[in-house]
Design a protein around this motif. Structure first.
Motif, mmCIF file in Angstrom:
data_model
loop_
_atom_site.group_PDB
_atom_site.id
_atom_site.type_symbol
_atom_site.label_atom_id
_atom_site.label_comp_id
_atom_site.label_asym_id
_atom_site.label_seq_id
_atom_site.Cartn_x
_atom_site.Cartn_y
_atom_site.Cartn_z
ATOM 1 N N LEU A 63 2.590 6.909 -6.630
ATOM 2 C CA LEU A 63 1.621 7.883 -7.141
ATOM 3 C C LEU A 63 2.046 9.313 -6.820
ATOM 4 C CD1 LEU A 63 -1.762 6.114 -6.357
ATOM 5 C CD2 LEU A 63 -0.725 6.515 -8.593
ATOM 6 N N MET A 64 2.533 9.544 -5.598
ATOM 7 C CA MET A 64 2.994 10.890 -5.232
ATOM 8 C C MET A 64 4.196 11.302 -6.072
ATOM 9 S SD MET A 64 2.578 11.275 -1.121
ATOM 10 C CE MET A 64 3.408 9.764 -0.678
ATOM 11 N N LEU A 119 2.716 1.796 -3.328
ATOM 12 C CA LEU A 119 1.825 2.322 -4.357
ATOM 13 C C LEU A 119 1.552 3.802 -4.137
ATOM 14 C CD1 LEU A 119 0.017 1.738 -6.795
ATOM 15 C CD2 LEU A 119 -1.803 1.160 -5.185
ATOM 16 N N SER A 120 1.313 4.199 -2.893
ATOM 17 C CA SER A 120 1.029 5.614 -2.623
ATOM 18 C C SER A 120 2.256 6.482 -2.892
ATOM 19 C CB SER A 120 0.558 5.797 -1.182
ATOM 20 O OG SER A 120 1.576 5.442 -0.286
ATOM 21 N N ILE A 123 0.836 -1.203 0.000
ATOM 22 C CA ILE A 123 0.000 0.000 0.000
ATOM 23 C C ILE A 123 0.869 1.251 0.000
ATOM 24 C CG2 ILE A 123 -1.726 1.302 1.302
ATOM 25 C CD1 ILE A 123 -2.681 -1.424 2.389
ATOM 26 N N SER A 124 1.882 1.295 0.849
ATOM 27 C CA SER A 124 2.699 2.496 0.922
ATOM 28 C C SER A 124 3.555 2.649 -0.325
ATOM 29 C CB SER A 124 3.576 2.476 2.169
ATOM 30 O OG SER A 124 4.497 1.404 2.101
#
Length: 69
Positions: free
Chosen positions: A57-58, A53-54, A50-51
């Motif tokens: 994206l950032m 992927l985030s 999850i992190s």
């Protein structure tokens, strides 16, 4: 146990560096940046998928925004 001692030493040195900054505001912003990076690394350890992927994206949003300038 070693990793706790290492991280504690890092935070002590970061706090010393924050107090040696030119203004208290720069020291506060430095400590906030250290806390943000530490939190991000903690998220990588706690939730790798999850992190990751985030963060991807950032980073993509940052790169695309830089290209528009």
């Amino acid at each position: 146990m070693f990793i706790y001692a290492l991280s504690g030493t890092f935070y002590v040195f970061a706090l010393i560096a924050a107090f040696k900054m030119e203004t208290p505001l720069k020291g506060l912003l430095f400590m906030l940046a250290v806390a943000a990076v530490s939190g991000l690394l903690y998220l990588f350890i706690l939730f790798p998928g999850i992190s990751g992927l985030s963060v991807a994206l950032m980073l993509a949003a940052f790169i695309l925004r830089q290209g528009r300038r």
